[in-house]
Write a protein that holds these residues in place. Structure first.
Motif, PDB file in Angstrom:
ATOM      1  N   ILE A 155       0.802  -1.216   0.000  1.00  0.00           N
ATOM      2  CA  ILE A 155       0.000   0.000   0.000  1.00  0.00           C
ATOM      3  C   ILE A 155       0.842   1.276   0.000  1.00  0.00           C
ATOM      4  O   ILE A 155       0.481   2.259  -0.659  1.00  0.00           O
ATOM      5  CB  ILE A 155      -0.981   0.001   1.191  1.00  0.00           C
ATOM      6  N   ALA A 156       1.989   1.276   0.684  1.00  0.00           N
ATOM      7  CA  ALA A 156       2.753   2.523   0.803  1.00  0.00           C
ATOM      8  C   ALA A 156       4.051   2.523   0.004  1.00  0.00           C
ATOM      9  O   ALA A 156       4.496   3.585  -0.424  1.00  0.00           O
ATOM     10  CB  ALA A 156       3.048   2.827   2.271  1.00  0.00           C
ATOM     11  N   GLU A 157       4.690   1.367  -0.178  1.00  0.00           N
ATOM     12  CA  GLU A 157       5.972   1.282  -0.873  1.00  0.00           C
ATOM     13  C   GLU A 157       6.926   2.346  -0.317  1.00  0.00           C
ATOM     14  O   GLU A 157       7.381   2.255   0.788  1.00  0.00           O
ATOM     15  CB  GLU A 157       5.782   1.425  -2.392  1.00  0.00           C
ATOM     16  N   PHE A 158       7.222   3.397  -1.103  1.00  0.00           N
ATOM     17  CA  PHE A 158       8.099   4.473  -0.645  1.00  0.00           C
ATOM     18  C   PHE A 158       7.313   5.723  -0.249  1.00  0.00           C
ATOM     19  O   PHE A 158       7.855   6.830  -0.221  1.00  0.00           O
ATOM     20  CB  PHE A 158       9.110   4.833  -1.735  1.00  0.00           C
ATOM     21  N   GLY A 159       6.027   5.550   0.053  1.00  0.00           N
ATOM     22  CA  GLY A 159       5.209   6.688   0.455  1.00  0.00           C
ATOM     23  C   GLY A 159       5.415   7.002   1.926  1.00  0.00           C
ATOM     24  O   GLY A 159       4.675   6.524   2.783  1.00  0.00           O
ATOM     25  N   PHE A 160       6.432   7.777   2.226  1.00  0.00           N
ATOM     26  CA  PHE A 160       6.802   8.036   3.617  1.00  0.00           C
ATOM     27  C   PHE A 160       5.710   8.824   4.335  1.00  0.00           C
ATOM     28  O   PHE A 160       5.156   9.780   3.795  1.00  0.00           O
ATOM     29  CB  PHE A 160       8.141   8.765   3.672  1.00  0.00           C
ATOM     30  N   PRO A 161       5.398   8.448   5.582  1.00  0.00           N
ATOM     31  CA  PRO A 161       4.224   8.991   6.267  1.00  0.00           C
ATOM     32  C   PRO A 161       4.418  10.421   6.770  1.00  0.00           C
ATOM     33  O   PRO A 161       5.521  10.840   7.112  1.00  0.00           O
ATOM     34  CB  PRO A 161       4.047   8.026   7.449  1.00  0.00           C
ATOM     35  N   MET A 162       3.305  11.160   6.814  1.00  0.00           N
ATOM     36  CA  MET A 162       3.290  12.459   7.479  1.00  0.00           C
ATOM     37  C   MET A 162       3.503  12.250   8.976  1.00  0.00           C
ATOM     38  O   MET A 162       3.024  11.274   9.551  1.00  0.00           O
ATOM     39  CB  MET A 162       1.935  13.149   7.268  1.00  0.00           C
ATOM     40  N   GLN A 163       4.202  13.185   9.601  1.00  0.00           N
ATOM     41  CA  GLN A 163       4.410  13.109  11.049  1.00  0.00           C
ATOM     42  C   GLN A 163       3.241  13.820  11.740  1.00  0.00           C
ATOM     43  O   GLN A 163       3.207  15.045  11.836  1.00  0.00           O
ATOM     44  CB  GLN A 163       5.741  13.753  11.413  1.00  0.00           C
ATOM     45  N   ASP A 173      -0.154   8.146   2.401  1.00  0.00           N
ATOM     46  CA  ASP A 173       1.018   7.284   2.198  1.00  0.00           C
ATOM     47  C   ASP A 173       0.993   6.557   0.851  1.00  0.00           C
ATOM     48  O   ASP A 173       1.973   5.891   0.499  1.00  0.00           O
ATOM     49  CB  ASP A 173       1.082   6.217   3.298  1.00  0.00           C
ATOM     50  N   LEU A 174      -0.116   6.624   0.132  1.00  0.00           N
ATOM     51  CA  LEU A 174      -0.263   5.844  -1.096  1.00  0.00           C
ATOM     52  C   LEU A 174       0.820   6.214  -2.099  1.00  0.00           C
ATOM     53  O   LEU A 174       1.204   7.372  -2.229  1.00  0.00           O
ATOM     54  CB  LEU A 174      -1.653   6.057  -1.696  1.00  0.00           C
ATOM     55  N   GLU A 175       1.301   5.200  -2.826  1.00  0.00           N
ATOM     56  CA  GLU A 175       2.471   5.412  -3.677  1.00  0.00           C
ATOM     57  C   GLU A 175       2.117   5.450  -5.155  1.00  0.00           C
ATOM     58  O   GLU A 175       1.085   4.952  -5.578  1.00  0.00           O
ATOM     59  CB  GLU A 175       3.489   4.295  -3.423  1.00  0.00           C
ATOM     60  N   CYS A 176       3.019   6.068  -5.940  1.00  0.00           N
ATOM     61  CA  CYS A 176       2.813   6.171  -7.391  1.00  0.00           C
ATOM     62  C   CYS A 176       4.018   5.683  -8.176  1.00  0.00           C
ATOM     63  O   CYS A 176       4.128   5.974  -9.363  1.00  0.00           O
ATOM     64  CB  CYS A 176       2.523   7.618  -7.779  1.00  0.00           C
ATOM     65  N   MET A 177       4.920   4.959  -7.527  1.00  0.00           N
ATOM     66  CA  MET A 177       6.101   4.485  -8.261  1.00  0.00           C
ATOM     67  C   MET A 177       5.824   3.159  -8.964  1.00  0.00           C
ATOM     68  O   MET A 177       6.043   3.017 -10.158  1.00  0.00           O
ATOM     69  CB  MET A 177       7.292   4.341  -7.318  1.00  0.00           C
ATOM     70  N   PHE A 178       5.336   2.174  -8.205  1.00  0.00           N
ATOM     71  CA  PHE A 178       5.111   0.843  -8.761  1.00  0.00           C
ATOM     72  C   PHE A 178       3.668   0.625  -9.217  1.00  0.00           C
ATOM     73  O   PHE A 178       3.421  -0.106 -10.180  1.00  0.00           O
ATOM     74  CB  PHE A 178       5.467  -0.226  -7.720  1.00  0.00           C
TER      75      PHE A 178
END
Length: 526
Positions: free
Chosen positions: A321-329, A375-380
């Motif tokens: 679900i997140a891959e490299f989608g680093f989370p907001m603090q 966190d959702l990613e758009c790379m893969f």
């Protein structure tokens, strides 16, 4: 009775080239560091020569050198192991619960991640094949092969014998599969039922193997984990001949004799390559590593066409679900009110985009904390969706899709990151501390069970999961692996375009470290 056994003459397997001695531990035969090929730098691999007597296969083989060591950070998320390296790295490992040639167990051929630049067959602790062999009755094979400037440097301008130099890393994998075809029955495996599987760069190599005619017939099924890599992401902006000549200039090879570069010791070769990469980097040009289409490797199936053979291979493809989608603090995510979640999502994506994403996210992840929409990613995911839809529409074999969506009790709630699914799929969650979360035994059982059943039969349905249908031309059935597993239909059709439109871009780099910083370099990402 001891759980361990290794005698002078047992366990021994006679391969097509000679005898190998492994060891038996807790019901599983281990054969480590089996040399499957040899190769000169920039050249295609060749089978090993036959030998007399018995060779020990009880130590992992050398791994491919990397151009720069990543920083060992994030080890709690993805624990790694280190090992000596050599460009002569064509070694594989085998785990099996039987050496009976008639056993015909399904074979799972694991290709490690690390892009086309780094990694090894044993790099992550969860790559170990013991549990799959003991608990799931498969033969597990992991493999090393040439990477980076050892496996993908284009020196084709310097001689006909180097025409495929930029694909020799992939050629190593084809040679390893030939070794499996010729020898795996002696380890209890079925050479007619080999599943190639890999994650990240390993998943990318699975897709590439499907486009290499020489690999046709060497595997029966394919599993791609977070590995449908956009074609341009690991491309290079530098003219290949200019890169090679710059490397030779750094080494003072004034006549640009490629034979001299081929014999340059590894440390000097790496030093010069990194100097050349830095030189072009200052010009705004990147150097990355990947295979290139030619007569050997036909094309990227997402941008062009699947080969006819690849359309006959049952395939499973997925992401996390997140891959490299680093989370907001934002503190403890579990304690956020609905209003606070909505506020943060709209701050991240904008008012209009945030509201649309919230609406779409709630449809496909019912009951999940909305903050994870950031966190959702758009790379893969975009090319994975394209790959699945295209192959499902064209293939005669089934195509299954999944996404791993678990939230871990880490950093006050961390959605599944790149590599976090591997321990579960390889039945090794027990080995990895961070996997010891709520429902981890259930996920370990059903996720590894799905992979094993797919490898055994081509169908991933297993007890504990809802019915999982293969994708159709206009319907993508996605198995969502989470604390409660469920199937969603066309779940990315509305949500993904919104994420692509509103999410800030992510830059991915395997660059070399700065010369003057002892602890510079990239963090582990594979």
């Amino acid at each position: 009775m001891s759980d361990f056994f290794c005698g002078l003459d047992n366990p021994i397997v006679e391969t097509t080239k000679g005898k190998l001695r492994g060891f038996l531990f807790d019901g599983v035969y281990h054969f480590q560091g089996i040399r499957y090929a040899k190769a000169k730098r920039f050249e295609m691999p060749q089978p090993v020569e036959a030998w007399e007597g018995v060779r020990d296969a009880m130590s992992y083989g050398m791994i491919c050198p990397v151009l720069s060591e990543p920083m060992p950070t994030g080890e709690v998320m993805t624990p790694h192991r280190f090992w000596p390296s050599s460009e002569h790295c064509q070694y594989l490992n085998v785990w099996s619960s039987s050496l009976d040639e008639t056993a015909k167990k399904p074979v799972m051929f694991w290709i490690h991640g690390g892009g086309y630049a780094a990694g090894s067959s044993i790099e992550q602790e969860c790559y170990d094949g013991f549990n799959l062999a003991k608990l799931d009755d498969v033969v597990f094979v992991s493999v090393n092969h040439r990477l980076n400037a050892f496996g993908y440097l284009d020196v084709s301008d310097f001689g006909e014998e180097y025409a495929n130099s930029y694909n020799v890393g992939m050629a190593d994998l084809v040679e390893a599969l030939r070794w499996v075809r010729d020898n795996i029955a002696k380890f209890g495996g079925d050479p007619e039922n080999v599943t190639i599987l890999g994650q990240s760069g390993g998943g990318g190599k699975v897709t590439v193997l499907g486009q290499i005619p020489e690999a046709d017939g060497l595997f029966a099924k394919a599993i791609v984990m977070s590995g449908v890599i956009p074609e341009g992401d690991f491309g290079t902006d530098v003219v290949p001949k200019e890169l090679v000549e710059k490397v030779m200039d750094e080494l003072h090879i004034e006549d640009h004799d490629i034979k001299k570069l081929a014999k340059t010791p590894v440390p000097q070769y790496i030093w010069a390559m990194n100097r050349a990469i830095a030189f072009f980097g200052k010009q705004g040009k990147r150097v990355n590593w990947s295979p290139k289409p030619n007569d050997y490797y036909k094309c990227d199936p997402v941008t062009e066409d699947f080969t006819a053979h690849s359309l006959t291979v049952p395939t499973m493809v997925g992401t996390v679900i997140a891959e490299f989608g680093f989370p907001m603090q934002v503190g403890d995510r579990k304690k956020l009110s609905v209003q606070e979640r909505e506020k943060y999502v709209k701050e991240y994506y904008g008012e209009e985009g945030g509201q649309a994403i919230l609406d779409a996210f709630r449809k496909v992840y019912p009951g999940k904390n909305e903050i994870y929409a950031t966190d959702l990613e758009c790379m893969f995911l975009p090319d994975t969706v394209k790959y699945v839809k295209k192959k499902a529409a064209e293939a005669s074999a089934p195509v299954y899709n999944y996404i791993f969506a678990k939230v871990f009790d880490y950093d006050m709630g961390r959605a599944a990151w790149h590599c976090s699914d591997i321990p579960f799929f390889l039945h090794n969650a027990e080995r990895i501390p961070i996997c010891h979360q709520s429902n981890y035994r259930m996920l370990d059982r059903v996720m590894s069970g799905a992979f094993v059943n797919f490898a055994r039969t081509g169908n991933p349905n297993v007890e504990g999961l809802p019915e999982w249908k293969p994708c159709e031309k206009d319907k993508t059935f996605t198995m969502v692996f989470d604390d409660t597993c469920y199937v969603n239909v066309n779940m990315q059709d509305e949500l993904l375009p919104l994420i692509q439109k509103h999410k800030p871009p992510f830059e991915f780099d395997f660059g070399a470290p700065a010369d003057d910083e002892e602890e510079s370099g990239n963090a582990w990402v594979f």
